[in-house]
Design a protein around this motif. Structure first.
Motif, PDB file in Angstrom:
ATOM      1  N   TYR A 109       0.819  -1.208   0.000  1.00 31.15           N
ATOM      2  CA  TYR A 109       0.000   0.000   0.000  1.00 31.15           C
ATOM      3  C   TYR A 109       0.853   1.260   0.000  1.00 31.15           C
ATOM      4  CZ  TYR A 109      -4.509  -2.343   0.900  1.00 31.15           C
ATOM      5  OH  TYR A 109      -5.659  -3.082   0.801  1.00 31.15           O
ATOM      6  N   HIS A 110       1.863   1.272   0.853  1.00 33.34           N
ATOM      7  CA  HIS A 110       2.712   2.453   0.999  1.00 33.34           C
ATOM      8  C   HIS A 110       3.390   2.837  -0.314  1.00 33.34           C
ATOM      9  CE1 HIS A 110       5.729   5.198   2.501  1.00 33.34           C
ATOM     10  NE2 HIS A 110       6.699   4.370   2.168  1.00 33.34           N
ATOM     11  N   ARG A 135       4.210   8.323   6.770  1.00 36.26           N
ATOM     12  CA  ARG A 135       3.034   7.471   6.610  1.00 36.26           C
ATOM     13  C   ARG A 135       2.610   6.930   7.976  1.00 36.26           C
ATOM     14  NH1 ARG A 135       0.180   6.924   2.034  1.00 36.26           N
ATOM     15  NH2 ARG A 135       1.937   6.129   0.787  1.00 36.26           N
ATOM     16  N   SER A 136       1.330   7.062   8.302  1.00 36.28           N
ATOM     17  CA  SER A 136       0.827   6.599   9.598  1.00 36.28           C
ATOM     18  C   SER A 136       0.156   5.235   9.456  1.00 36.28           C
ATOM     19  CB  SER A 136      -0.160   7.607  10.179  1.00 36.28           C
ATOM     20  OG  SER A 136      -1.253   7.806   9.306  1.00 36.28           O
ATOM     21  N   ASP A 188      -6.131   8.952  12.675  1.00 31.55           N
ATOM     22  CA  ASP A 188      -4.897   9.360  11.994  1.00 31.55           C
ATOM     23  C   ASP A 188      -4.315   8.248  11.126  1.00 31.55           C
ATOM     24  OD1 ASP A 188      -2.744  11.209  11.464  1.00 31.55           O
ATOM     25  OD2 ASP A 188      -1.493  10.030  12.842  1.00 31.55           O
ATOM     26  N   GLU A 190      -3.639   6.101   8.054  1.00 27.49           N
ATOM     27  CA  GLU A 190      -3.708   5.899   6.609  1.00 27.49           C
ATOM     28  C   GLU A 190      -3.811   4.418   6.268  1.00 27.49           C
ATOM     29  OE1 GLU A 190      -0.945   8.699   4.350  1.00 27.49           O
ATOM     30  OE2 GLU A 190      -0.134   8.770   6.381  1.00 27.49           O
ATOM     31  N   ILE A 191      -3.210   3.586   7.110  1.00 29.53           N
ATOM     32  CA  ILE A 191      -3.291   2.129   6.960  1.00 29.53           C
ATOM     33  C   ILE A 191      -3.621   1.550   8.325  1.00 29.53           C
ATOM     34  CG2 ILE A 191      -2.057   0.008   6.330  1.00 29.53           C
ATOM     35  CD1 ILE A 191      -0.193   1.755   4.603  1.00 29.53           C
ATOM     36  N   LEU A 214     -11.923   7.138  10.138  1.00 30.85           N
ATOM     37  CA  LEU A 214     -10.694   7.028   9.349  1.00 30.85           C
ATOM     38  C   LEU A 214     -10.540   8.224   8.405  1.00 30.85           C
ATOM     39  CD1 LEU A 214     -11.002   3.261   8.348  1.00 30.85           C
ATOM     40  CD2 LEU A 214      -9.286   4.232   9.899  1.00 30.85           C
ATOM     41  N   PRO A 215      -9.306   8.597   8.104  1.00 32.50           N
ATOM     42  CA  PRO A 215      -9.107   9.575   7.025  1.00 32.50           C
ATOM     43  C   PRO A 215      -9.670   9.011   5.725  1.00 32.50           C
ATOM     44  CG  PRO A 215      -7.064   9.200   8.250  1.00 32.50           C
ATOM     45  CD  PRO A 215      -8.034   8.152   8.705  1.00 32.50           C
ATOM     46  N   LYS A 216     -10.272   9.825   4.922  1.00 27.78           N
ATOM     47  CA  LYS A 216     -10.892   9.346   3.684  1.00 27.78           C
ATOM     48  C   LYS A 216      -9.853   8.661   2.804  1.00 27.78           C
ATOM     49  CE  LYS A 216     -14.164  10.761   0.084  1.00 27.78           C
ATOM     50  NZ  LYS A 216     -15.228   9.872   0.592  1.00 27.78           N
ATOM     51  N   ALA A 218      -8.484   5.651   3.525  1.00 26.40           N
ATOM     52  CA  ALA A 218      -7.592   4.784   4.297  1.00 26.40           C
ATOM     53  C   ALA A 218      -7.645   3.348   3.790  1.00 26.40           C
ATOM     54  CB  ALA A 218      -7.974   4.827   5.774  1.00 26.40           C
ATOM     55  N   ARG A 219      -6.557   2.630   4.034  1.00 26.64           N
ATOM     56  CA  ARG A 219      -6.472   1.218   3.660  1.00 26.64           C
ATOM     57  C   ARG A 219      -6.629   0.348   4.898  1.00 26.64           C
ATOM     58  NH1 ARG A 219      -5.947   4.482  -0.798  1.00 26.64           N
ATOM     59  NH2 ARG A 219      -5.100   3.338  -2.577  1.00 26.64           N
TER      60      ARG A 219
END
Length: 310
Positions: A109-110, A135-136, A188, A190-191, A214-216, A218-219
């Motif tokens: 993903y990253h 990346r969070s 916060d 992202e994954i 979740l942030p829009k 997110a995985r």
């Protein structure tokens, strides 16, 4: 005195485990009998998997402990006929396998690997990903598997937040707990990686309300348990773009039925419960060590708190 060990797991595993367990028990200096069929009243220990067929432990009147080959114990923890200590499987082979799988999919993903793999012929889009430090990643569940994954990702410089029901302290990881901690961990992320046990308290941890935190885009990565996610809510979140993609290794029904919408959803990757599994060579070492400890009058390793379900 002979120690009698009953192997209650899939029959096809017996030829694999028999020599490993025999060697380990011999190395421990124990006089033992090991088999798939023993006189119930003479069994001291059970090497157990839920698919081995054993459900009623009451005839095993001499039983001292049940030693599970699985990390998850939701299929046995509430068994009322089991009144002796229950140990779950914690071994470095299983832990390492899970860590490798989680790190691999976080990096997928990253780095945006899916976009590269699925790029149209001739498409050239030289967009570099951010560095890991930008990346969070949030790990829900900081047991043995969650902590190992969190440490590995932190070592790669990801900004790792871990959440658990009770307080934890892991160097390089922001550790949160409790309901407010869960909200912070998700807001916060992202994954998100789910490595919680399956209990009444963890079912549908990801639901309409928590997915909205979740942030829009997110995985989500779930190698934990299928029951951790409200499937209908996740599908809605995927369709609306609130969740950008989900990689799911575990499901409420396995194998995942062919008609399930996860199979055809463009933003879902299904893997067939392969994130990690018990490795016989290392698992046999853990089992034999627990039997050695039991015979020496020492505490068993990796005991399950049956009131919590893990």
């Amino acid at each position: 005195m002979t120690v009698n060990v009953l192997f209650s797991a899939r029959r096809e595993l017996w030829p694999i485990y028999e020599p490993l367990l025999s060697r380990g028990l011999s190395d421990a200096g124990l006089d033992f009998a090991l088999g798939t069929e023993l006189e119930p009243a003479e069994v001291d220990y059970v090497v157990y998997a839920p698919n081995g067929g054993l459900r009623d432990f009451s005839p095993l009147t001499r039983l001292r402990a049940v030693l599970s080959l699985w990390a998850g114990v939701e299929n046995i923890a509430d068994n009322e006929t089991l009144t002796v200590p229950l140990a779950r499987m914690v071994d470095h082979g299983l832990t390492q396998g899970m860590t490798e799988w989680v790190v691999g999919h976080v990096l997928r993903y990253h780095l945006g690997m899916d976009a590269h793999i699925n790029a149209a012929e001739g498409e050239w889009n030289p967009v570099a990903p951010p560095l890991a430090a930008d990346r969070s990643v949030s790990i829900l569940g900081l047991g043995v598997l969650g902590e190992a994954a969190a440490r590995a990702l932190a070592a790669l410089n990801f900004r790792v937040t871990g959440w658990s029901r009770s307080r934890k302290d892991i160097p390089g990881v922001t550790c949160l707990h409790g309901p407010e901690g869960l909200r912070r961990a998700l807001s916060d992320a992202e994954i998100v990686v789910l490595l919680l046990p399956n209990t009444a308290a963890t079912e549908n941890t990801l639901n309409p309300e928590t997915l909205a935190l979740l942030p829009k885009g997110a995985r989500i990565i779930n190698p934990g348990r299928g029951q951790l996610i409200d499937d209908d809510a996740l599908l809605v979140a995927l369709d609306e773009g609130q969740v950008g993609h989900a990689t799911l290794d575990v499901f409420r029904t396995e194998p995942l039925p062919p008609e399930h919408p996860y199979w055809s959803h463009p933003n879902v990757t299904v893997t067939p419960h392969i994130a990690s599994e018990t490795r016989p060579a290392t698992a046999a070492q853990v089992i034999c060590e627990n039997i050695r400890r039991g015979e020496a009058g020492k505490p068993f390793l990796h005991l399950v708190d049956r009131s919590l379900g893990y």
